[in-house]
Scaffold this motif. Structure first.
Motif, mmCIF file in Angstrom:
data_model
loop_
_atom_site.group_PDB
_atom_site.id
_atom_site.type_symbol
_atom_site.label_atom_id
_atom_site.label_comp_id
_atom_site.label_asym_id
_atom_site.label_seq_id
_atom_site.Cartn_x
_atom_site.Cartn_y
_atom_site.Cartn_z
ATOM 1 N N PRO A 257 -2.612 14.818 6.437
ATOM 2 C CA PRO A 257 -2.133 13.520 5.932
ATOM 3 C C PRO A 257 -3.181 12.777 5.103
ATOM 4 O O PRO A 257 -2.828 12.122 4.117
ATOM 5 N N GLN B 256 -2.473 11.732 1.295
ATOM 6 C CA GLN B 256 -2.437 10.332 0.877
ATOM 7 C C GLN B 256 -3.486 10.009 -0.170
ATOM 8 O O GLN B 256 -3.284 9.122 -0.994
ATOM 9 N N LYS C 57 4.893 0.674 0.934
ATOM 10 C CA LYS C 57 3.768 0.295 1.786
ATOM 11 C C LYS C 57 2.873 -0.725 1.074
ATOM 12 O O LYS C 57 2.372 -1.653 1.680
ATOM 13 N N PHE D 190 0.382 10.017 9.323
ATOM 14 C CA PHE D 190 1.323 10.214 8.212
ATOM 15 C C PHE D 190 1.725 8.878 7.595
ATOM 16 O O PHE D 190 1.889 8.756 6.383
ATOM 17 N N LEU D 191 1.899 7.867 8.443
ATOM 18 C CA LEU D 191 2.417 6.592 7.947
ATOM 19 C C LEU D 191 1.327 5.622 7.493
ATOM 20 O O LEU D 191 1.623 4.498 7.126
ATOM 21 N N ARG D 192 0.081 6.074 7.505
ATOM 22 C CA ARG D 192 -0.990 5.158 7.126
ATOM 23 C C ARG D 192 -0.782 4.623 5.715
ATOM 24 O O ARG D 192 -0.937 3.442 5.478
ATOM 25 N N GLY D 193 -0.434 5.488 4.800
ATOM 26 C CA GLY D 193 -0.249 5.019 3.420
ATOM 27 C C GLY D 193 1.209 5.015 2.991
ATOM 28 O O GLY D 193 1.512 4.947 1.812
ATOM 29 N N ARG D 194 2.108 5.141 3.954
ATOM 30 C CA ARG D 194 3.517 5.241 3.598
ATOM 31 C C ARG D 194 4.373 4.361 4.483
ATOM 32 O O ARG D 194 4.107 4.231 5.671
ATOM 33 N N ALA D 195 5.403 3.776 3.892
ATOM 34 C CA ALA D 195 6.417 3.078 4.682
ATOM 35 C C ALA D 195 7.675 3.942 4.602
ATOM 36 O O ALA D 195 8.310 4.022 3.550
ATOM 37 N N SER E 89 7.755 5.729 -0.689
ATOM 38 C CA SER E 89 7.206 5.216 0.565
ATOM 39 C C SER E 89 5.832 4.573 0.354
ATOM 40 O O SER E 89 5.487 3.610 1.020
ATOM 41 N N ALA E 90 5.074 5.097 -0.616
ATOM 42 C CA ALA E 90 3.771 4.494 -0.900
ATOM 43 C C ALA E 90 3.923 3.186 -1.666
ATOM 44 O O ALA E 90 3.175 2.232 -1.436
#
Ligand code: SF4
Lengths: 240, 470
Positions: free
Chosen positions: A182, A186, A221, B438-443, A217-218
């Motif tokens: 991940p 990212q 965020k 996985f969600l650190r940089g994603r919503a 999704s980025a």
């Protein structure tokens, strides 16, 4: 004439609006979209994990479901590329090899189908604003269907495409890669988003749902007001 | 070997935390990429050149044992000596003994990745022989006590300012002006060239027809290493041979443009044997060490063999998004990037993380850039298949079983829909969990009502519209 919809699992369950837009585009060019029952997943995730043995049963299902289709149209370059690989999963003297070959030969990514099979580039679509094109690696490099996307977007009225710094650069998703690594995924994604922001575009367009999901999704965020859109969604823009 | 031997994921996460190094790497790679693209664009016949080179590489691999035999005969006839080494350790031991037997105390080295592969510097040091790297980049790395991070540009990850600091510490002289910095290095290296008892170089291409070792460089230091000291030891891996001078020219047609964007490098040297009767310079003794280290097995493998076409241009590294993000050191192997992810696991020593072939997004930029026509994604896919064959992958197996039954698949998705708002909570309380990472940089947008459920009414609307239009 009918065109069978091959709706990837990601579109079915996460991005249904992409499926709708695909059906509308096909209808727009005079085809009747058909949604055969029983579709689940093409098996790409297992293939990339090196598990062809787990893909084979899914390939057989796909061949049975779509065997009678006049044409199979998919709003994803990577899933189309997976189906094109199906014959290689079976030994040459296995009857499934030939059957998979027939199905693979009539499976197309949406843009590729419109431009290369139907010869249509102008759908009368309208999109008022600027957008950057993310040329997905799977659509452009792996499937070789990058230029149809560009040809279709060139005919969208009102749309100004702004160049991305490195249009060919991967967004870092890579299916299981983004789960297994991940941080690296990212880091690659962040650069893509930075390029998109730097382009000044109001929207970002791609023909690949997994890239779309990753990029969207980025953007969400970071709460950026840039609209992530699938090619099909742009092509239905301004449709009556 | 234990599976936790090396963890690319952990090493790369750590490398990503080093922001200054990433910035340097980015700038440098961006620069090389531009140079390569410019030179390839300037050659309208590049695809033909590339096709010829691929043909030469394939022809070579098809008859490698014969060519090596011919090479050995010609090198010997020209007054050189040929040694074959099966493993990395035996290669290092062979060279160390050869030099120790001749009383060698100081060695100058031209840049050579294979000497990194066999751990030569450590072996020499253990025998009390000082080895000085003379390629500027490699010299910087050696002074800094590091390992190369790129097969072509070993110090790609180091900034001018860092080199300046290093020189200040080591030589008490410094500058940030590149010509001046080169002068500082040169002043130190010149002494070594003159004092060295032996020189060690790599080999870009060996020519069977003539028994010639060819090296490409921009600095002239490999040439000095091979010709100043009385003994020259050239080290090559066995696939570096080609049949004829004409074949070498075909490879030279694509190597510099793909590597540094040059038509030809500044220095292109051809060394054949040792000094002959009546000649005034050149080494009195010449040795060619041919290293196998697992390559015979790769050669015998019909699927993976094509990785031996590699001519070490580095183009695949420079376009790889993973390499560009994490740099060469994160791989923990001598050969990083796409070519390394294929080659390293197949080598006998230092294969790195056994799951390295999975650390790839399948973007295929490497295959597109590779002048040797290597299809890295296909080779990585084959390696994944082999690794996976011996392992269970419960998540993937479960997903595949569900996907065979549409009702179960739909049911699982429905279940997922009721759970997925909680993913964000999981990520919040367990940021180091897979979900959290996985969600650190994603919503994540969450699962929606399936498209197939909406299709019927959509189809009705569409057919009405079509009916109305025609
Ligand atoms: S694999 Fe291809 S691109 Fe990479 S270093 Fe080797 S020849 Fe160059």
């Amino acid at each position: 004439m009918e065109a069978f919809l091959f709706i990837p699992c990601l579109v079915e369950h996460v991005l249904p609006q992409v499926g709708e837009a695909t059906a509308m585009v096909l209808s727009r060019v005079g085809l009747t979209p058909v949604m055969p029952k029983g579709q689940t997943c093409c098996g790409q995730f297992a293939y990339k994990r090196g598990r062809a043995d787990l893909v084979r049963p899914l390939a057989r299902r796909f061949v049975e479901i779509f065997g009678d289709a006049p044409a199979i149209v998919c709003p994803s370059g990577s899933c189309t590329a997976m189906v094109r690989r199906y014959p290689s999963l079976f030994a040459e003297d296995d009857p499934w090899h030939a059957r998979a070959g027939q199905v693979a030969a009539k499976t197309f990514e949406l843009g590729q189908y419109l431009v290369e099979q139907l010869g249509v580039t102008d759908l009368g679509a309208r999109f008022d604003g600027t957008a950057a094109l993310h040329a997905s690696c799977q659509t452009s490099r792996v499937l070789g269907a990058g230029s149809p996307t560009e040809a279709l977007l060139a005919k969208v009225a009102g749309l100004t495409l702004v160049p991305l710094a490195r249009p060919e650069r991967c967004c870092g998703f890579g299916g299981a890669f983004s789960v297994d690594y991940p941080e690296v995924s990212q880091a690659i994604l962040t650069e893509k988003i930075d390029d998109i922001v730097a382009s000044g575009a109001e929207a970002v367009i791609t023909a690949e749902p997994s890239c779309l999901l990753n990029i969207a999704s980025a953007l969400a965020k970071r709460e950026l007001p840039i609209r992530p859109l699938h090619l099909a969604e742009v092509l239905v823009g301004g449709m009556a | 070997m234990s599976k936790s031997a090396y963890d690319f994921g952990r090493a790369s996460a750590k490398a990503l935390g080093d922001r200054p190094s990433r910035a340097i790497l980015h700038k440098a790679i961006g620069h090389i990429r531009v140079l390569r693209q410019r030179s390839v664009n300037a050659m309208p016949d590049f695809p033909e050149r590339q096709a010829r080179a691929v043909a030469v590489r394939d022809k070579t691999l098809a008859r490698l044992p014969d060519l090596l035999e011919a090479l050995e005969a010609k090198v010997t006839a020209a007054g050189g000596n040929v040694h074959f080494a099966e493993t990395a350790d035996s290669a290092a031991a062979l060279i160390t003994k050869l030099l120790a037997d001749r009383g060698v105390r100081l060695v100058v080295k031209g840049k050579s990745m294979v000497s990194e592969e066999i751990g030569l510097n450590d072996a020499l040091a253990a025998a009390g022989i000082e080895a000085v790297e003379t390629d500027l980049g490699e010299y910087i790395i050696q002074l800094a006590g590091q390992r190369p991070s790129h097969i072509l540009a070993p110090a790609l990850h180091v900034s001018k300012e860092q080199v300046s600091e290093l020189f200040a510490r080591k030589f008490g002289r410094t500058s940030t002006d590149i010509p001046e910095m080169t002068r500082i290095a040169r002043d130190s290296l010149r002494q070594k060239f003159l004092a060295a008892d032996a020189g060690i170089t790599g080999c870009n291409i060996a020519i069977a027809e003539t028994g010639t070792v060819t090296v490409l460089e921009n600095e002239g230091n490999i040439r000095l290493s091979a010709s100043c000291p009385p003994i020259h030891v050239a080290v090559m891996t066995l696939e570096k041979v080609v049949e004829t001078l004409a074949d070498a020219a075909v490879v030279l047609d694509i190597l510099p443009p793909s590597a540094t964007g040059q038509t030809l490098p500044v220095h292109l040297s051809f060394f054949t044997g040792a000094r002959r009767e009546g000649e005034r310079d050149g080494p009195k003794e010449m040795h060619l060490v041919i290293v196998d280290n697992g390559r015979s097995e790769i050669l015998a493998d019909p699927v993976l063999r094509s990785i031996l076409r590699c001519i070490r241009c580095g183009a695949c590294l420079n376009v790889c998004p993973v390499y560009q993000s994490v740099g060469g050191h994160a791989y923990g192997t001598v050969y990083p990037g796409p070519m390394g992810s294929v080659l390293s696991p197949l080598l006998k020593d230092n294969p790195g993380d056994p799951r390295q072939p999975f650390a790839c997004t399948h973007c295929a930029a490497c295959a597109e850039a590779c002048p040797a026509g290597i299809d890295h994604p296909a080779l990585l896919q084959e390696l994944r298949r082999r690794v996976s064959a011996g392992e269970s992958d419960p998540a993937v197996t479960a997903f595949s079983l569900l996907a065979r039954h549409p009702l179960l698949f739909g049911g699982a998705a429905a279940l997922g829909r009721t759970f997925d708002p909680k993913l964000t909570e999981v990520a919040a309380v367990a940021p180091e969990s897979p979900v959290g990472r996985f969600l650190r940089g994603r919503a994540f947008p969450g699962l929606s009502r399936p498209f197939s459920r909406r299709f019927k009414s959509l189809a009705r609307r569409l057919s009405r519209k079509q009916g109305g239009r025609s």
